[in-house]
Design an enzyme around this catalytic site. Structure first.
Site, short mmCIF file in Angstrom:
data_model
loop_
_atom_site.label_atom_id
_atom_site.label_comp_id
_atom_site.label_asym_id
_atom_site.label_seq_id
_atom_site.Cartn_x
_atom_site.Cartn_y
_atom_site.Cartn_z
CE1 TYR A 1 -2.89 7.17 5.24
CE2 TYR A 1 -4.11 5.60 3.89
CZ TYR A 1 -2.99 5.92 4.65
OH TYR A 1 -1.98 5.00 4.79
CG ASP B 1 -29.83 -18.80 18.62
OD1 ASP B 1 -28.92 -18.79 17.76
OD2 ASP B 1 -30.98 -18.40 18.38
CG HIS C 1 -1.41 1.18 1.79
ND1 HIS C 1 -2.16 2.05 1.05
CD2 HIS C 1 -1.31 1.73 3.03
CE1 HIS C 1 -2.49 3.09 1.83
NE2 HIS C 1 -1.98 2.91 3.02
P1 FAD Z 1 3.83 -5.87 12.72
O1 FAD Z 1 4.06 -4.49 13.14
O2 FAD Z 1 4.12 -6.24 11.34
O3 FAD Z 1 4.54 -6.80 13.74
C1 FAD Z 1 4.73 -8.19 13.50
C2 FAD Z 1 6.07 -8.53 14.05
O4 FAD Z 1 6.25 -9.93 13.98
C3 FAD Z 1 7.20 -7.90 13.26
O5 FAD Z 1 7.93 -7.06 14.09
C4 FAD Z 1 7.99 -9.08 12.77
O6 FAD Z 1 9.36 -8.84 12.77
C5 FAD Z 1 7.60 -10.16 13.75
N1 FAD Z 1 7.75 -11.50 13.19
C6 FAD Z 1 7.24 -11.99 12.05
N2 FAD Z 1 7.64 -13.25 11.85
C7 FAD Z 1 8.42 -13.58 12.90
C8 FAD Z 1 9.12 -14.76 13.28
N3 FAD Z 1 9.11 -15.86 12.52
N4 FAD Z 1 9.81 -14.74 14.43
C9 FAD Z 1 9.84 -13.64 15.22
N5 FAD Z 1 9.20 -12.50 14.90
C10 FAD Z 1 8.49 -12.48 13.76
N6 FAD Z 1 -3.04 1.15 10.41
C11 FAD Z 1 -3.76 2.11 11.02
O7 FAD Z 1 -4.46 1.81 11.97
N7 FAD Z 1 -3.74 3.40 10.62
C12 FAD Z 1 -2.98 3.77 9.58
O8 FAD Z 1 -2.95 4.94 9.21
C13 FAD Z 1 -2.21 2.80 8.89
N8 FAD Z 1 -1.48 3.15 7.83
C14 FAD Z 1 -0.70 2.22 7.22
C15 FAD Z 1 0.09 2.62 6.16
C16 FAD Z 1 0.92 1.72 5.56
C17 FAD Z 1 1.80 2.17 4.44
C18 FAD Z 1 0.94 0.37 6.00
C19 FAD Z 1 1.81 -0.63 5.36
C20 FAD Z 1 0.12 -0.02 7.03
C21 FAD Z 1 -0.71 0.89 7.66
N9 FAD Z 1 -1.55 0.51 8.70
C22 FAD Z 1 -2.27 1.47 9.35
C23 FAD Z 1 -1.66 -0.88 9.15
C24 FAD Z 1 -0.82 -1.12 10.39
O9 FAD Z 1 0.45 -0.60 10.19
C25 FAD Z 1 -0.69 -2.59 10.70
O10 FAD Z 1 -1.94 -3.20 10.58
C26 FAD Z 1 -0.17 -2.83 12.10
O11 FAD Z 1 1.02 -2.10 12.30
C27 FAD Z 1 0.10 -4.30 12.33
O12 FAD Z 1 0.69 -4.47 13.58
P2 FAD Z 1 1.20 -5.90 14.03
O13 FAD Z 1 1.79 -5.76 15.37
O14 FAD Z 1 0.14 -6.89 13.84
O15 FAD Z 1 2.28 -6.31 12.92
#
Ligand code: FAD
Length: 828
Positions: A258, A551, A222
């Site tokens: 946005y 239910d 994105h």
């Molecule tokens: P992540 O932050 O991806 O964390 C997952 C973690 O798991 C990572 O740190 C990774 O290193 C770790 N991991 C993965 N695999 C392993 C493994 N095998 N072993 C150990 N660690 C592992 N959301 C909003 O609410 N508002 C916004 O304005 C918004 N804007 C966005 C704009 C962009 C460009 C993008 C890309 C996303 C945006 N989002 C926004 C979405 C939001 O950023 C994500 O949904 C959110 O940050 C996800 O958080 P998370 O903790 O689930 O995942």
């Protein structure tokens, strides 16, 4: 306390660690493959816009809690939330109408907002081109999360409470024994655990595969850009350049864009480009120590050509951008799912392995709190049914399905979508044996759970000419008329006055069998099912807190075999899990749960003439003595073995007729042929939904959810009085001791014509005090009906108002059910 491993230190994992620690669970280890100061997931670059309003009450509540929590997380006097407000603008009349509908959601779910005119939009956002804006939805409590900073503060806080965080340590495998998770593998060895929660964001499917679990999400890129300095903003946000902003966060959904301020620059996010699915095996490799804000695995090269049309659109809306250029852009990765909701819950086949993925920053703390409650208390206070990872049917977790539907959700993310709007593809994934006949009859199908379900039949259109004047329904407004047809009036009329066939195949059916079947059902359900074979019982499943988990109807077919009519895969998952536990505890009480939905089918044959029809094709006794209301027996219809149940969700005489799939078509043909003289028709869900509301039958998940207890939902009659214990019994008794503040009420619309659709706010004594659940036009009662949650102090005859697209519609709290309160029709 149990040992917990959390995989992922993004905004979800860090919040979960904190929510667990706050509740005293401190044997918690959080592992991330990336360094803890900047782990490199979606959170590390998220611009952090938090728009709280959502059609889902649950999602809105998650967001509201996230705002509160981020406001409370502060360091050196600066919190992690800049509450600049949220502004969604309309540049088309359709969008302006949609914003009114959205304000309805906000009001229903307790978020303050208002529709503002173009002048006020410009006051809040002086950079807007005044010639383009028709109005906006303004929500003062929305704003900007500092997600990466919040993660650091949460790590600090949880560490102080005893949680261990380990960075630069990838999880490479999930350890298990005897169907239970026992730990996770890392290059440094195994970390033992009783519970593992994957908060791995878009890496979720990889971790899921290690645990043998399908995680239905698709990583998509994105686009996000930052401009160079915008001259008009110089000096506007001197204090905090990173999260510095004063104007509201802005959505321009007509162009899928946005905006937010970053000090004197503007950030622009776009969903206007082609969907860009990402292969998890081809993410940017970032060597240890090389992670920076510009180099991380969740950040792909900017493809400028995809953004150029948006840049033009942005400059049109915000002419000040003509004085700036694109300074920096990237294609950031995050998760999309088949229905747009997050994925929360336990793996079906691996006890103790949980996921919390496809979660936005917006909902992160709310999701984390819900999961902490689920782990510690057994259920979350905010209902999770729309977010349960087990809500998907098997066919919906296929890679091809996930990919196609998730990409479609990306494309449609800001579209004005009708709540009934069907996807065009993939379709025809699951069809009942009657599907070919339904097509011949001109069925209009909508899809649910992969099933094709007829909503009305064009073949019934000629009935509109015969329809008595008192059955004619008034014309609907354009929005309420979408995906509905006047033909449903004729189908309702025939059901109430003659006889109709309804395809009930898509409703989940389970077979629960074995020597322990009765014990399992007695323990899990709040009804009394220890009755002789042949009995059918309407039961509630409660949570440990007394809330309604589902239910169901339980039909006792033999001493040890029960057929359960349930509410989807979540129920199947629950029964399977509990059956496994019971069998493991005492093998003599083994019990098997099979999903028989697809291998069987069901016809509802309903209407006052149903008995005349069935008598032509069966020699079995269908009189009142032969098969009483809420009884079942095995019969033959034209030689076909059929399980007949004397039930009717539309409130008419008749039966649910079940047989195996291969007999379905023949059964349909026999009944249809036999019923010609009685004027039999096939009828669809449009009529069905109206008839069931007239009869007051609740739809779980819509009218009633786990936040409600049975008595406030009007379902107290189903609680067994002669049963010692069942899941939720104690909590229910405690809840009953304190009168509920809200009650499910039946409303009828005073003008007799205004049909609403559900989720609209309801004003009682001048205040927004409740919301509509289900609504329909009641053809029999000749008024629109709306069920609504309202203060318990409301009572029959009270005047209320339903707000629909910004207009107040007068309605009255009415005695229910509206049709056949004496049950004469059903028991006839
Ligand atoms: P992540 O932050 O991806 O964390 C997952 C973690 O798991 C990572 O740190 C990774 O290193 C770790 N991991 C993965 N695999 C392993 C493994 N095998 N072993 C150990 N660690 C592992 N959301 C909003 O609410 N508002 C916004 O304005 C918004 N804007 C966005 C704009 C962009 C460009 C993008 C890309 C996303 C945006 N989002 C926004 C979405 C939001 O950023 C994500 O949904 C959110 O940050 C996800 O958080 P998370 O903790 O689930 O995942």
């Amino acid at each position: 306390t149990p040992r917990v491993v959390i995989i992922g230190a993004g905004i979800v994992g860090a919040n979960l660690a904190d929510e667990l620690a706050t509740r005293g669970w401190t044997s918690v280890t959080v592992l991330d493959q990336g360094p803890l100061n900047l782990a490199g997931g979606s959170t590390s670059h998220a611009p952090g816009l938090v728009f709280q309003t959502n059609p889902s009450k649950t999602m809105t509540q998650f967001a509201a809690y996230t705002v509160d929590k981020l406001l409370s997380l502060s360091d050196e006097g600066v919190s992690c939330f800049n509450q600049v407000g949220g502004l969604e603008i309309a540049t088309t009349p359709e969008r302006l109408e949609d914003l009114k509908r959205k304000l309805g959601y906000a009001t229903s779910w307790g978020i303050e907002g208002r529709i503002i005119d173009p002048d006020e939009c410009s006051k809040h956002y002086p950079l807007l081109n005044p010639d383009m804006v028709l109005g906006g939805l303004y929500v003062p409590s929305d704003g900007l999360a500092s997600a990466a900073r919040a993660v650091q503060l949460l790590i600090r806080k949880a560490t102080a409470a005893g949680v261990t965080f380990i960075g630069s340590t990838p999880v490479t495998g999930i350890e298990q024994a005897g169907g239970k998770v026992t730990g996770v593998q890392t290059p440094d060895g195994v970390v033992p655990a009783d519970i593992v929660v994957s908060c791995a964001g878009f890496w979720g499917p990889k971790i899921g595969a290690m645990a043998g679990m399908a995680v239905p999400l698709l990583p998509l890129a994105h686009q996000y850009v930052k401009t160079t300095t915008v001259p008009e903003l110089v000096g506007a946000n001197p204090l905090d350049p990173s999260n510095g902003a004063r104007m509201p966060i802005l959505r321009y959904q007509d162009k899928d864009l946005y905006f937010r301020e970053h000090g004197d620059r503007i950030g622009i996010g776009s969903y206007a480009h082609r969907p860009m699915p990402v292969d998890l095996d081809r993410l940017p490799e970032v060597a240890p120590g090389q992670m920076t804000e510009h180099r991380m695995p969740s950040r792909l090269e900017f493809t400028e050509e995809d953004f150029l049309p948006c840049w033009e659109d942005s400059r049109q809306l915000l002419p000040a951008l003509r004085g700036a250029e694109i300074a920096d852009g990237f294609n950031g990765i995050f998760s999309f799912t088949p229905d747009g909701g997050p994925l929360i819950g336990q793996a079906p086949e691996l006890e103790g392995f949980y996921v919390a993925e496809a979660v936005w920053v917006t909902h992160s703390a709310g999701v984390a709190r819900a999961l902490a409650e689920l782990l510690i208390e057994g259920q979350s206070r905010i209902p999770l049914h729309e977010c349960e990872v087990s809500r998907f049917e098997a066919v919906q977790t296929a890679d091809t399905y996930v990919s196609e539907t998730s990409q479609q959700n990306f494309v449609e993310i800001y579209d004005v979508l009708h709540p009934l709007q069907p996807r065009e593809s993939p379709r025809d994934l699951r069809v009942s044996p009657f599907n070919c006949r339904q097509k011949e009859l001109g069925a209009f199908f909508l899809e649910a759970g992969g099933w094709e379900r007829p909503h009305w039949f064009e073949a019934n259109r000629p009935l509109l000419d015969e329809l008595p004047a008192e059955w004619k329904a008034p014309e609907r407004g354009p929005w309420a008329a979408m995906f509905s047809s006047p033909i449903s009036a004729a189908e309702a009329w025939k059901t109430r006055t003659a006889v109709a066939l309804y395809d009930m195949t898509a409703l989940k059916r389970l077979e629960v069998s074995g020597p322990g079947a009765l014990a399992l059902l007695q323990r899990l359900s709040a009804g009394q099912v220890d009755k002789k074979p042949g009995a059918v019982t309407y039961c509630l499943l409660l949570n440990d807190d007394g809330g309604i988990r589902s239910d169901i109807t339980i039909a006792r077919l033999t001493e040890t075999t029960f057929q359960v009519g349930a509410n989807g895969n979540i129920d199947f998952d629950y029964f399977t899990r509990e059956a496994r536990k019971q069998t493991a505890d005492d093998v003599s009480q083994w019990v098997q749960v099979r999903d028989i939905t697809g291998s069987t089918c069901c016809i509802g044959l309903w209407g006052p003439l149903a008995r005349e029809v069935i008598a032509k094709v069966s020699t079995d006794d269908f009189t009142n003595d032969g098969l009483r209301y809420f009884r079942t027996k095995q019969v033959r219809i034209g030689g076909i073995p059929v399980t007949a149940m004397r039930l009717s969700y539309v409130g008419e005489l008749g039966w649910e007729l079940y047989t195996t799939a291969e007999h379905g078509l023949k059964l349909w043909d026999l009944l249809f042929e036999a019923g010609q003289e009685q004027g039999i028709i096939a009828a669809g869900r449009g009529a069905f939904n109206s008839l069931r509301l007239e009869k007051g039958y609740r739809l779980w998940g819509t009218d009633v959810t786990p936040e409600h207890e049975p008595y406030q939902a009007g379902l107290g009659f189903s609680i067994a009085k002669n049963k010692d214990s069942f899941v939720g019994a104690e909590a229910l008794a405690e809840r009953r001791a304190q009168p509920a503040s809200m009650q499910l009420r039946c409303l009828t619309v005073d003008d007799g014509t205004s049909v609403v659709l559900g989720k609209e706010p309801v004003y009682f004594r001048g205040e927004a005090a409740g919301y509509v659940t289900s609504a329909a036009y009641g053809y029999t009662v000749k008024r629109p009906i709306a069920y609504a949650w309202l203060p318990a102090s409301s009572s029959e005859g009270d005047a209320v108002e339903i707000e629909y697209f910004g207009t107040r519609i007068a309605a009255t709290v009415s005695a229910e059910p509206l049709v056949d309160p004496g049950m004469e029709r059903l028991r006839g």
